[in-house]
Design a protein around this motif. Structure first.
Motif, short mmCIF file in Angstrom:
data_model
loop_
_atom_site.label_atom_id
_atom_site.label_comp_id
_atom_site.label_asym_id
_atom_site.label_seq_id
_atom_site.Cartn_x
_atom_site.Cartn_y
_atom_site.Cartn_z
N LEU A 120 0.84 -1.19 0.00
CA LEU A 120 0.00 0.00 0.00
C LEU A 120 0.88 1.24 0.00
O LEU A 120 2.00 1.21 0.52
N SER A 121 0.37 2.32 -0.57
CA SER A 121 1.20 3.53 -0.66
C SER A 121 0.34 4.78 -0.56
O SER A 121 -0.86 4.76 -0.85
N TYR A 122 0.99 5.88 -0.17
CA TYR A 122 0.30 7.17 -0.09
C TYR A 122 1.33 8.29 -0.17
O TYR A 122 2.54 8.06 0.02
N ALA A 123 0.85 9.48 -0.46
CA ALA A 123 1.72 10.66 -0.58
C ALA A 123 1.09 11.83 0.18
O ALA A 123 -0.06 11.77 0.61
N LYS A 124 1.86 12.89 0.31
CA LYS A 124 1.39 14.07 1.06
C LYS A 124 0.66 15.07 0.18
O LYS A 124 -0.07 15.93 0.69
N ASN A 125 0.86 14.98 -1.14
CA ASN A 125 0.30 16.00 -2.02
C ASN A 125 -0.17 15.36 -3.32
O ASN A 125 0.57 14.60 -3.95
N TRP A 171 -2.64 19.61 -4.08
CA TRP A 171 -3.42 19.74 -2.85
C TRP A 171 -2.83 18.84 -1.76
O TRP A 171 -2.59 17.66 -1.99
N PRO A 172 -2.59 19.39 -0.57
CA PRO A 172 -2.09 18.55 0.54
C PRO A 172 -3.17 17.56 0.98
O PRO A 172 -4.36 17.89 1.03
#
Length: 649
Positions: A624-629, A633-634
């Motif tokens: 699984l993965s995610y980012a800050k922006n 958009w934050p």
């Protein structure tokens, strides 16, 4: 006599699975979670009934939501009880309805050779013509703005509401009056074209069973047992259709469902459907809690996540894993990356590091197509092939545009649009000038002969190369006069190959354009033809073949060196060794729209089920993965990461 394959499959069933497969009379609800072996249970139950009643002539009706699922079950059952496939109809709701309408649609003024419209562009053209040709003549209130009402018409059909009954449903009474006219004209235009859309297939069979109860009684008598897979995905029309078929006199319904995998709310699926079934049929309820697909670590995440949902069956057990071997890299969380670009680049590099030699075992899932397009761009930068897999309703290469068009013209011989498609695509294939279609239609109307025969004879009179004349002569014999469409299809494929070989030696400027995608679509055509032929218990007619062809996706399988990218909705019902789920942030998964509805809303629960479905596709590893922006958009990490226990507040 039970086959060895059947005995082996039966002995592999667990005790609770055997209890489900041994169920006979009455209604049953099987709550079957992901990877619980429900397809094997369904197949064994159907095979057992067929084997135990081989001297009887009733049939079993099995309804699924995908042709692939139906084909898989059918092949199993044929291996288990050879020779009994004639007593089984196994297909989608739409396939069943098309079969009913081919046999009895004339009672609703539907000719058996009706055309099924699956393309939104085709349906929009029908609506545009209905408004310009009919509706504007009936009322001055109708304008071009009403051409935007196709989704409204489709919604009304999904709710089984006719044009006469729709007017008072709208708060805006003026709009309701316009919709009554527009909807009716749309139906008139479809009728004139002898066409049906997907919504019409269900609605018209519902009308047949309710207006002519004798037909429902006949089907109840013929189909003593009814089995429905993925029942949680049924919408209002599908459930009312089953109620109209069974009434209160037929309760041999065996349904398999999972309220934790309802992710088609936009299509009318609802957690309330299982409650309605329990209320109307009072079934025995059993659960298949064991998961035979996912490692224990993934099952734990799934249980943690779905426990936050309230719209589920009470007293439902958590799913269990049969795979208790632990591995430190079974579940990985990558991130947070600084932005979506770095996230997708990082995921592609990770895939290359771990799976470059076996990309077919990997899928990357995203909540929406935009995320997948980012992944595809990142893959192309390092020379990795990546394909976004999605439904494809029509063939796009010239050879198969022509072949599908001429088959449709053979089935509906006075259809000018099919004639135009046949003539236009053939002139490209044969490198000949376009002909005057007005002359052909005029000759056909004057002689009371069909467009297909006149087109073939007209072309044969032209100065053509020998291989073209030979081919068209066979078309005249086997398609126009003899109607041996299956022989003609095989002959057409041979001719296409000859064209490819001859043209490739002397490549013209438009060769690549005409034959673009030909090899891929040839494989799809051959596979679909095989599947449709095997799915037909009786002699396959041209009408039945075209209906099935129209309802099946024409997408090709990704190559061995191609990475599969899919939306979560597209991945339902599938499984992969290695699953990547990207974009786990607020406003993506869960979506912005679900957040607007509230934390305890049905929409938020469906988003949680989307995540549940995605992670339970994995057989070996889950990343699984995610980012800050995202797109400037934050974003905050998805609440689902906290609910699964992967992040701490």
């Amino acid at each position: 006599m039970k086959t060895k394959e059947f005995n082996d499959a039966w002995n592999e069933l667990s005790q609770i699975q055997q209890e489900a497969a041994e169920w006979d009379e009455g209604s049953m609800l099987v709550l079957a979670g992901p990877g619980s072996g429900k397809t094997r249970v369904l197949s064994c139950r159907i095979a057992r009934i067929l084997e135990e009643t081989h001297d009887q002539n009733f049939r079993i009706l099995g309804l699924t939501f995908t042709n692939k699922a139906a084909d898989e079950m059918r092949s199993r059952i044929e291996r288990f009880v050879p020779g009994e496939q004639g007593r089984l109809f196994l297909g989608t709701f739409h396939s069943f309805c098309a079969d009913v309408l081919r046999q009895h649609g004339t009672h609703l003024n539907i000719n058996p050779n009706f055309q099924i419209y699956s393309q939104e562009s085709d349906l929009q053209a029908v609506l545009d013509r209905a408004i310009d040709k009919r509706a504007k003549q009936k009322s001055d209130l109708i304008s071009d703005i009403d051409k935007k009402t196709l989704p409204v018409i489709q919604r009304l059909k999904a709710l089984l509401i006719s044009p006469d009954d729709c007017c008072d449903l709208f708060d805006d009474k003026g709009f309701g009056q316009r919709m009554k006219i527009v909807y009716a004209c749309y139906e008139e235009e479809l009728t004139e074209k002898n066409g049906l859309d997907f919504y019409s297939l269900l609605f018209r069979v519902y009308q047949l069973f309710t207006k002519f109860p004798a037909f429902a009684k006949r089907y109840r008598t013929v189909y003593r047992y009814i089995c429905i897979d993925e029942f949680q995905d049924t919408n209002h029309a599908q459930f009312r259709l089953i109620r109209a078929l069974t009434t209160n006199q037929h309760n041999n319904l065996f349904i398999v469902a999972d309220d934790d995998q309802i992710i088609y709310q936009w299509n009318g699926a609802s957690y309330k459907r299982i409650e309605e079934f329990i209320q109307d049929y009072s079934p025995k309820v059993i659960q298949l809690p064991m998961n035979y697909r996912c490692p224990a670590e993934i099952v734990k995440l799934a249980n943690n996540l779905i426990s936050y949902n309230f719209f589920r069956q009470p007293h439902k057990q958590p799913i269990q894993s049969s795979n208790l071997i632990r591995d430190d890299i079974t579940v990985r969380l990558l991130g947070p990356y600084a932005n979506i670009e770095l996230e997708t680049e990082g995921i592609i590099k990770d895939v290359k590091s771990f799976h470059s030699r076996n990309l077919n075992a990997v899928v990357i899932l995203g909540r929406n197509r935009r995320l997948l397009e980012q992944i595809q761009m990142a893959a192309s930068k390092i020379g990795m092939k990546a394909a976004i897999l999605q439904r494809k309703n029509e063939f796009t290469s010239t050879p198969f545009i022509w072949l599908s068009s001429i088959l449709r013209l053979a089935n509906d011989r006075q259809n000018e649009s099919y004639l135009e498609a046949v003539a236009g695509s053939f002139s490209q294939l044969s490198a000949t000038e376009k002909i005057d279609l007005e002359e052909i239609t005029a000759l056909a109307q004057a002689s009371n002969r069909d467009y297909l025969q006149h087109w073939l004879k007209y072309i044969l009179k032209k100065d053509q190369e020998k291989h073209i004349k030979d081919f068209l002569s066979h078309a005249l014999i086997y398609l126009s006069e003899g109607r041996n469409f299956q022989f003609f299809m095989n002959y057409a494929l041979e001719w296409f190959n000859e064209l490819v070989q001859s043209r490739s030696k002397n490549i013209s400027n438009n060769f690549n354009e005409i034959f673009s995608g030909y090899e891929e679509e040839r494989s799809v055509w051959e596979e679909l033809t095989r599947e449709i032929t095997l799915s037909s218990a009786n002699e396959l007619t041209l009408e039945a073949f075209l209906h099935e062809l129209q309802m099946r996706s024409k997408e090709s399988s990704p190559g061995a060196d191609t990475l599969s990218l899919m939306t979560i909705h597209g991945a339902k019902g599938k499984e992969f060794d290695h699953v990547y789920l990207i974009g786990l942030v607020e406003d993506e998964l869960p979506s912005f729209q679900s957040k607007q509805k509230g934390d305890r809303s049905p929409e938020m629960e469906e988003e949680r089920r989307n995540c549940f479905v995605a992670i339970t596709r994995a057989k070996k590893t889950l990343t699984l993965s995610y980012a800050k922006n995202y797109r400037g958009w934050p974003k905050k990490p998805s609440r689902f990461l906290f609910e699964m226990g992967l992040l701490n507040n």
